[in-house]
Design a protein around this motif. Structure first.
Motif, PDB file in Angstrom:
ATOM      1  N   ASN A  77       0.820  -1.221   0.000  1.00 14.35           N
ATOM      2  CA  ASN A  77       0.000   0.000   0.000  1.00 14.35           C
ATOM      3  C   ASN A  77       0.849   1.264   0.000  1.00 14.35           C
ATOM      4  OD1 ASN A  77      -2.387  -1.380  -0.106  1.00 14.35           O
ATOM      5  ND2 ASN A  77      -2.741  -1.361   2.104  1.00 14.35           N
ATOM      6  N   THR A  78       2.025   1.193   0.651  1.00 13.12           N
ATOM      7  CA  THR A  78       2.928   2.352   0.645  1.00 13.12           C
ATOM      8  C   THR A  78       3.489   2.584  -0.749  1.00 13.12           C
ATOM      9  OG1 THR A  78       3.524   1.667   2.885  1.00 13.12           O
ATOM     10  CG2 THR A  78       4.840   3.426   1.903  1.00 13.12           C
ATOM     11  N   VAL A  79       3.779   1.471  -1.447  1.00 10.65           N
ATOM     12  CA  VAL A  79       4.243   1.562  -2.839  1.00 10.65           C
ATOM     13  C   VAL A  79       3.149   2.221  -3.697  1.00 10.65           C
ATOM     14  CG1 VAL A  79       4.867   0.236  -4.900  1.00 10.65           C
ATOM     15  CG2 VAL A  79       5.827  -0.390  -2.679  1.00 10.65           C
ATOM     16  N   LEU A  80       1.905   1.776  -3.506  1.00  8.09           N
ATOM     17  CA  LEU A  80       0.784   2.357  -4.274  1.00  8.09           C
ATOM     18  C   LEU A  80       0.628   3.847  -3.971  1.00  8.09           C
ATOM     19  CD1 LEU A  80      -2.023  -0.382  -4.090  1.00  8.09           C
ATOM     20  CD2 LEU A  80      -0.281  -0.035  -5.845  1.00  8.09           C
ATOM     21  N   GLN A  81       0.820   4.207  -2.707  1.00 10.26           N
ATOM     22  CA  GLN A  81       0.728   5.615  -2.295  1.00 10.26           C
ATOM     23  C   GLN A  81       1.787   6.446  -3.032  1.00 10.26           C
ATOM     24  OE1 GLN A  81      -1.712   6.901  -0.112  1.00 10.26           O
ATOM     25  NE2 GLN A  81      -0.905   8.807  -0.948  1.00 10.26           N
ATOM     26  N   THR A  82       2.983   5.878  -3.138  1.00  9.38           N
ATOM     27  CA  THR A  82       4.092   6.563  -3.813  1.00  9.38           C
ATOM     28  C   THR A  82       3.787   6.754  -5.296  1.00  9.38           C
ATOM     29  OG1 THR A  82       5.515   5.343  -2.285  1.00  9.38           O
ATOM     30  CG2 THR A  82       6.623   6.544  -4.017  1.00  9.38           C
ATOM     31  N   ILE A  83       3.140   5.753  -5.911  1.00  6.14           N
ATOM     32  CA  ILE A  83       2.745   5.855  -7.324  1.00  6.14           C
ATOM     33  C   ILE A  83       1.617   6.880  -7.468  1.00  6.14           C
ATOM     34  CG2 ILE A  83       1.652   4.605  -9.244  1.00  6.14           C
ATOM     35  CD1 ILE A  83       3.179   2.084  -8.171  1.00  6.14           C
ATOM     36  N   SER A  84       0.659   6.801  -6.559  1.00  7.80           N
ATOM     37  CA  SER A  84      -0.499   7.709  -6.576  1.00  7.80           C
ATOM     38  C   SER A  84      -0.056   9.170  -6.607  1.00  7.80           C
ATOM     39  CB  SER A  84      -1.372   7.443  -5.348  1.00  7.80           C
ATOM     40  OG  SER A  84      -2.358   8.435  -5.210  1.00  7.80           O
ATOM     41  N   GLU A  85       0.972   9.496  -5.816  1.00  8.95           N
ATOM     42  CA  GLU A  85       1.458  10.881  -5.739  1.00  8.95           C
ATOM     43  C   GLU A  85       2.018  11.375  -7.071  1.00  8.95           C
ATOM     44  OE1 GLU A  85       4.231  10.485  -2.556  1.00  8.95           O
ATOM     45  OE2 GLU A  85       2.633  10.241  -1.048  1.00  8.95           O
ATOM     46  N   ARG A  86       2.345  10.435  -7.962  1.00  4.27           N
ATOM     47  CA  ARG A  86       2.913  10.820  -9.262  1.00  4.27           C
ATOM     48  C   ARG A  86       1.852  10.955 -10.357  1.00  4.27           C
ATOM     49  NH1 ARG A  86       6.932   8.688  -6.291  1.00  4.27           N
ATOM     50  NH2 ARG A  86       9.116   9.082  -6.857  1.00  4.27           N
ATOM     51  N   GLU A  97      -6.858  13.782  -9.879  1.00  2.84           N
ATOM     52  CA  GLU A  97      -7.363  13.251  -8.608  1.00  2.84           C
ATOM     53  C   GLU A  97      -7.923  11.841  -8.788  1.00  2.84           C
ATOM     54  OE1 GLU A  97      -6.949  14.386  -5.519  1.00  2.84           O
ATOM     55  OE2 GLU A  97      -5.731  15.908  -6.515  1.00  2.84           O
ATOM     56  N   ILE A  98      -8.651  11.617  -9.912  1.00  2.00           N
ATOM     57  CA  ILE A  98      -9.210  10.262 -10.100  1.00  2.00           C
ATOM     58  C   ILE A  98      -8.105   9.264 -10.457  1.00  2.00           C
ATOM     59  CG2 ILE A  98     -11.651  10.759 -10.508  1.00  2.00           C
ATOM     60  CD1 ILE A  98     -11.213  10.683 -13.467  1.00  2.00           C
ATOM     61  N   GLY A  99      -7.011   9.760 -11.046  1.00  2.00           N
ATOM     62  CA  GLY A  99      -5.841   8.911 -11.301  1.00  2.00           C
ATOM     63  C   GLY A  99      -5.215   8.476  -9.985  1.00  2.00           C
ATOM     64  N   LYS A 100      -5.086   9.430  -9.060  1.00  2.00           N
ATOM     65  CA  LYS A 100      -4.514   9.131  -7.733  1.00  2.00           C
ATOM     66  C   LYS A 100      -5.329   8.040  -7.033  1.00  2.00           C
ATOM     67  CE  LYS A 100      -2.908  13.909  -7.000  1.00  2.00           C
ATOM     68  NZ  LYS A 100      -1.464  13.777  -7.155  1.00  2.00           N
ATOM     69  N   ILE A 150      -4.307   3.940  -6.037  1.00  2.00           N
ATOM     70  CA  ILE A 150      -4.442   3.379  -4.687  1.00  2.00           C
ATOM     71  C   ILE A 150      -5.193   2.042  -4.731  1.00  2.00           C
ATOM     72  CG2 ILE A 150      -5.634   3.745  -2.459  1.00  2.00           C
ATOM     73  CD1 ILE A 150      -3.144   5.400  -2.631  1.00  2.00           C
ATOM     74  N   GLU A 151      -6.078   1.897  -5.726  1.00  2.00           N
ATOM     75  CA  GLU A 151      -6.945   0.707  -5.796  1.00  2.00           C
ATOM     76  C   GLU A 151      -6.316  -0.467  -6.563  1.00  2.00           C
ATOM     77  OE1 GLU A 151     -10.431   2.433  -7.510  1.00  2.00           O
ATOM     78  OE2 GLU A 151     -10.948   3.530  -5.679  1.00  2.00           O
ATOM     79  N   ILE A 152      -5.069  -0.317  -7.004  1.00  2.00           N
ATOM     80  CA  ILE A 152      -4.402  -1.407  -7.750  1.00  2.00           C
ATOM     81  C   ILE A 152      -4.295  -2.656  -6.858  1.00  2.00           C
ATOM     82  CG2 ILE A 152      -2.176  -2.160  -8.729  1.00  2.00           C
ATOM     83  CD1 ILE A 152      -1.746   0.747  -9.656  1.00  2.00           C
ATOM     84  N   ILE A 153      -4.608  -3.808  -7.463  1.00  2.00           N
ATOM     85  CA  ILE A 153      -4.441  -5.087  -6.741  1.00  2.00           C
ATOM     86  C   ILE A 153      -3.545  -6.005  -7.578  1.00  2.00           C
ATOM     87  CG2 ILE A 153      -6.632  -4.976  -5.463  1.00  2.00           C
ATOM     88  CD1 ILE A 153      -7.815  -6.865  -7.613  1.00  2.00           C
ATOM     89  N   LEU A 166      -7.394   8.233 -18.077  1.00  2.00           N
ATOM     90  CA  LEU A 166      -7.214   7.862 -16.666  1.00  2.00           C
ATOM     91  C   LEU A 166      -6.175   6.746 -16.533  1.00  2.00           C
ATOM     92  CD1 LEU A 166      -8.018   7.807 -13.673  1.00  2.00           C
ATOM     93  CD2 LEU A 166     -10.036   6.485 -14.298  1.00  2.00           C
ATOM     94  N   GLU A 167      -6.299   5.727 -17.386  1.00  2.00           N
ATOM     95  CA  GLU A 167      -5.343   4.613 -17.344  1.00  2.00           C
ATOM     96  C   GLU A 167      -3.941   5.081 -17.724  1.00  2.00           C
ATOM     97  OE1 GLU A 167      -6.705   1.003 -19.280  1.00  2.00           O
ATOM     98  OE2 GLU A 167      -8.766   1.461 -18.673  1.00  2.00           O
ATOM     99  N   LEU A 168      -3.894   6.005 -18.688  1.00  2.00           N
ATOM    100  CA  LEU A 168      -2.597   6.540 -19.112  1.00  2.00           C
ATOM    101  C   LEU A 168      -1.949   7.346 -17.986  1.00  2.00           C
ATOM    102  CD1 LEU A 168      -1.153   6.169 -21.776  1.00  2.00           C
ATOM    103  CD2 LEU A 168      -2.075   8.345 -22.570  1.00  2.00           C
ATOM    104  N   ASP A 169      -2.760   8.016 -17.200  1.00  2.00           N
ATOM    105  CA  ASP A 169      -2.265   8.774 -16.045  1.00  2.00           C
ATOM    106  C   ASP A 169      -1.589   7.823 -15.050  1.00  2.00           C
ATOM    107  OD1 ASP A 169      -1.795  10.927 -14.345  1.00  2.00           O
ATOM    108  OD2 ASP A 169      -3.817  10.909 -13.483  1.00  2.00           O
ATOM    109  N   VAL A 170      -2.232   6.673 -14.793  1.00  2.00           N
ATOM    110  CA  VAL A 170      -1.677   5.690 -13.845  1.00  2.00           C
ATOM    111  C   VAL A 170      -0.418   5.040 -14.433  1.00  2.00           C
ATOM    112  CG1 VAL A 170      -2.123   3.556 -12.552  1.00  2.00           C
ATOM    113  CG2 VAL A 170      -3.935   5.271 -12.782  1.00  2.00           C
ATOM    114  N   ILE A 171      -0.457   4.710 -15.733  1.00  2.00           N
ATOM    115  CA  ILE A 171       0.720   4.105 -16.389  1.00  2.00           C
ATOM    116  C   ILE A 171       1.913   5.068 -16.306  1.00  2.00           C
ATOM    117  CG2 ILE A 171       1.684   3.352 -18.617  1.00  2.00           C
ATOM    118  CD1 ILE A 171      -1.253   2.414 -19.315  1.00  2.00           C
ATOM    119  N   SER A 172       1.641   6.353 -16.555  1.00  2.00           N
ATOM    120  CA  SER A 172       2.740   7.340 -16.516  1.00  2.00           C
ATOM    121  C   SER A 172       3.303   7.456 -15.100  1.00  2.00           C
ATOM    122  CB  SER A 172       2.256   8.710 -17.009  1.00  2.00           C
ATOM    123  OG  SER A 172       1.489   9.373 -16.029  1.00  2.00           O
ATOM    124  N   ALA A 173       2.421   7.348 -14.090  1.00  2.00           N
ATOM    125  CA  ALA A 173       2.874   7.417 -12.689  1.00  2.00           C
ATOM    126  C   ALA A 173       3.762   6.214 -12.355  1.00  2.00           C
ATOM    127  CB  ALA A 173       1.666   7.469 -11.759  1.00  2.00           C
TER     128      ALA A 173
END
Length: 321
Positions: free
Chosen positions: A15-24, A28-31, A35-38, A275-282
């Motif tokens: 979850n800390t790893v996900l938090q670190t990705i979220s910040e990048r 807001e919906i990307g963040k 966080i919801e990645i499993i 949205l997915e591209l935002d997460v991939i870029s993070a």
């Protein structure tokens, strides 16, 4: 397929790893999505995700940088579209047009550089390239998010009349001020604003000599604020035109909303892609920050870690030199 337990994820500080990705993430919906990645249960889906991140990571060092994919969240606007007889505000149309334009630029980019970004192009190819939504919005909304004068023939006429009447309001006020000032009826400040209306600052002893409507007085009562009679008539005419303008703008907004309503699914797909591209870029930014590389995935549950670092310790030690 064996699932990873929550306890294991906790021990790994997943979850800390996900938090670190979220910040990048940029949005807001990307963040939230980060966080919801499993963990992945399907190897093909996993490899797709890893290769997309790897391709994005390569964009930082090749000459074909991926264009901007930031966007304004349309979730509420799209919900509103699903309500019968509802209509979107003008700001929503500008957001929709900008999002559609952003998607179009990316679709063309990934198609052009599909050799560099095969998996990202595969994802992009699932979204429809479309110009008609942008064209429809551009017909009626300007780049500042205002309804254009020529959005309809009626609106052109109403706004032209409004400009003429505004001119008459100012002209009649100027004449009244000049007339009453020469008679010595006005205070030194000459004019003021009451309830957003321009008024003469008339000395109280002369208030009965000035034709018009009293809209207020100074705290001491020494000045009466009067809207001149001629100006008052033109102001009423202007108020009527403003009401007509508002009604015509609502009619135009309803028309454009009804045009766009059938394509809410397409807009949803466009936003999901960004949205997915935002997460991939993070994920790619996270990988870059620790010089991460694409792992090889084994089928036999074996693991070989060469020159491996704990990602969180690596970043924190890097920060602390």
């Amino acid at each position: 397929m064996i699932s990873i337990t929550d306890k294991t994820l906790q021990d790994l500080e997943f979850n800390t790893v996900l938090q670190t990705i979220s910040e990048r993430c940029n949005t807001e919906i990307g963040k939230q999505k980060a966080i919801e990645i499993i963990p992945f249960k399907d190897k093909e889906v996993l490899m797709n995700a890893l290769l997309q991140t790897s391709e994005y990571l390569s964009s930082f060092s090749n000459n074909n940088a991926i264009p901007n994919h930031g966007f304004d969240n349309l979730t509420n606007d799209l919900k509103f579209l699903s309500i019968e007889d509802s209509f979107l505000e003008v700001g929503s149309f500008r957001k929709i047009a900008t999002l559609s334009e952003t998607v179009n630029v990316l679709l063309l980019f990934f198609k052009k550089f599909h050799d560099y970004y095969p998996k990202l192009n595969e994802k992009a190819a699932q979204v429809e390239y479309t110009k008609f939504i942008i064209q429809k919005i551009d017909e009626v909304v300007d780049k500042y998010g205002e309804i254009k004068d020529n959005a309809s023939p009626d609106l052109i006429n109403i706004r032209r009349d409004m400009n003429l009447v505004r001119g008459k309001v100012n002209q009649s006020f100027g004449q009244a001020m000049s007339q009453y000032n020469s008679l010595g009826y006005l205070d030194d400040i000459k004019e003021s604003f009451v309830q957003n209306r321009r008024v003469l600052a008339v000395l109280s002893m002369y208030r009965r000599k000035v034709k018009g409507s009293i809209l207020g007085s100074s705290k001491t009562g020494s000045i009466a604020y009067i809207e001149p009679e001629a100006t008052l008539n033109y102001s009423r005419e202007l108020s009527n035109l403003e009401y007509e303008e508002k009604e015509e703008v609502i009619r135009i907004l309803k028309e454009v909303t009804n045009f766009i309503r059938p394509f809410s699914g397409l807009l949803q797909d466009s936003q999901s892609f960004l949205l997915e591209l935002d997460v991939i870029s993070a994920k790619a930014k996270y990988a870059k920050s620790m010089n991460a590389i694409l792992p090889e995935i084994s089928e036999d549950r074996s693991m070989v870690l060469r020159e491996a670092y704990h990602p969180l310790l690596f970043l924190s030690n890097q920060k602390n030199k």
